[in-house]
Enzyme design. Structure first.
Site, PDB file in Angstrom:
ATOM      1  N   ARG A  52      -9.973   2.381   1.740  1.00  0.00           N
ATOM      2  CA  ARG A  52      -8.641   2.497   1.149  1.00  0.00           C
ATOM      3  C   ARG A  52      -8.594   1.720  -0.160  1.00  0.00           C
ATOM      4  NH1 ARG A  52      -5.329   0.522   6.534  1.00  0.00           N
ATOM      5  NH2 ARG A  52      -6.168   2.057   7.999  1.00  0.00           N
ATOM      6  N   ASP A  54      -5.580   0.208  -2.890  1.00  0.00           N
ATOM      7  CA  ASP A  54      -4.150  -0.079  -2.928  1.00  0.00           C
ATOM      8  C   ASP A  54      -3.476   0.637  -4.094  1.00  0.00           C
ATOM      9  OD1 ASP A  54      -4.303  -1.717  -0.699  1.00  0.00           O
ATOM     10  OD2 ASP A  54      -4.619  -3.540  -1.874  1.00  0.00           O
ATOM     11  N   ARG A 197      -9.233  -8.395  -5.674  1.00  0.00           N
ATOM     12  CA  ARG A 197      -8.185  -8.863  -6.586  1.00  0.00           C
ATOM     13  C   ARG A 197      -7.887 -10.349  -6.369  1.00  0.00           C
ATOM     14  NH1 ARG A 197      -3.347  -5.115  -5.566  1.00  0.00           N
ATOM     15  NH2 ARG A 197      -2.364  -6.540  -7.061  1.00  0.00           N
TER      16      ARG A 197
END
Length: 250
Positions: A52, A54, A197
């Site tokens: 996945r 974001d 991140r």
């Protein structure tokens, strides 16, 4: 009906999407591709991605698998898919794989790239993080090298996430500068939600002198997300490589 399994190799600009995974009341990359595939194949067709991403995160290489009756002309389907999908999603290849191949669980290595800019650009404001001071790359690389000494990265994981463990094998992590651009490269067998991140945001604190490499080590060892710094903006992050064992491809 005899079904075959196929891998899609694709890329996308995540600026307009609420991430990869299908959500209620939000446009996602997975949803857009599933709609196009279902229309062209004439049957409801779901896809499962290698991982996945974001909201706002991009992919220059992503894979997803789906099951369908044998596709006689994959090149024709490829062209039609790209014709239906918007400009922000590109399908590069449709590959037949062994029946039990899995885009997520069979991936053996993933690589992310994070892009920063040291001066404003009218051409890449949606694809990089604009910095307002020059960070110390040598210090950031000293801190980044510490990542290879550890396996538990709970401190860089989103707090509310369902995982069995926080263990990742990071194989490389380093910064490089090319003119007015800074690039962070990181490769691992798996990544936690929000992990890259959070790492970039914390390393940037090292680069501007707010913390030092020893502080960065202490953050890793704390296993506490509150000890790490704010996550870097989504628009600079790219999933750029996913590797699989040769055995799954026909």
């Amino acid at each position: 009906m005899d079904m075959k399994r196929y891998f899609l190799e694709l890329a996308y600009n995540g600026s307009k999407y609420h991430g990869w995974q299908i959500q209620n009341n939000a446009v996602t990359v997975q949803e857009e591709i599933e709609k196009a595939l279902s229309l062209l194949l004439g049957i409801p067709t779901g896809i499962i991605g290698s991982g996945r991403t974001d909201t706002g995160v991009h992919a220059s290489q992503q894979f997803a698998h789906f099951d369908a009756p044998e596709i006689a002309d994959r090149n024709s389907l490829l062209k039609k898919l790209n014709g239906i999908l918007g400009k922000s999603i590109a399908i590069y290849e449709i590959k037949e794989v062994v029946p039990d191949a899995h885009a997520r669980f069979d991936a053996i290595e993933r690589e992310y790239l994070y892009k920063c800019r040291l001066r404003k650009s009218p051409f890449d404001h949606e694809g990089s993080w604009l910095l307002f001071q020059n960070p110390d790359i040598d210090q950031m690389n000293k801190a980044a090298a510490l990542l290879l000494e550890y396996e538990d990265f709970e401190c860089f994981s989103k707090v509310k996430t369902e995982v069995n463990n926080f263990r990742c094998e990071i194989k490389s992590a380093f910064w490089e500068q090319n003119g007015h651009e800074l690039f962070f490269h990181i490769t691992a067998n798996r990544f936690l939600r929000g992990m890259v991140r959070a790492i970039v945001g914390t390393l940037m604190e090292v680069g501007v002198g707010k913390i030092n490499p020893d502080d960065f080590r202490s953050i890793i060892e704390s296993k506490n997300r509150r000890k790490a710094k704010a996550a870097a903006p989504a628009q600079g992050l790219y999933l750029c490589r996913v590797s699989y064992p040769d055995r799954i491809f026909k």
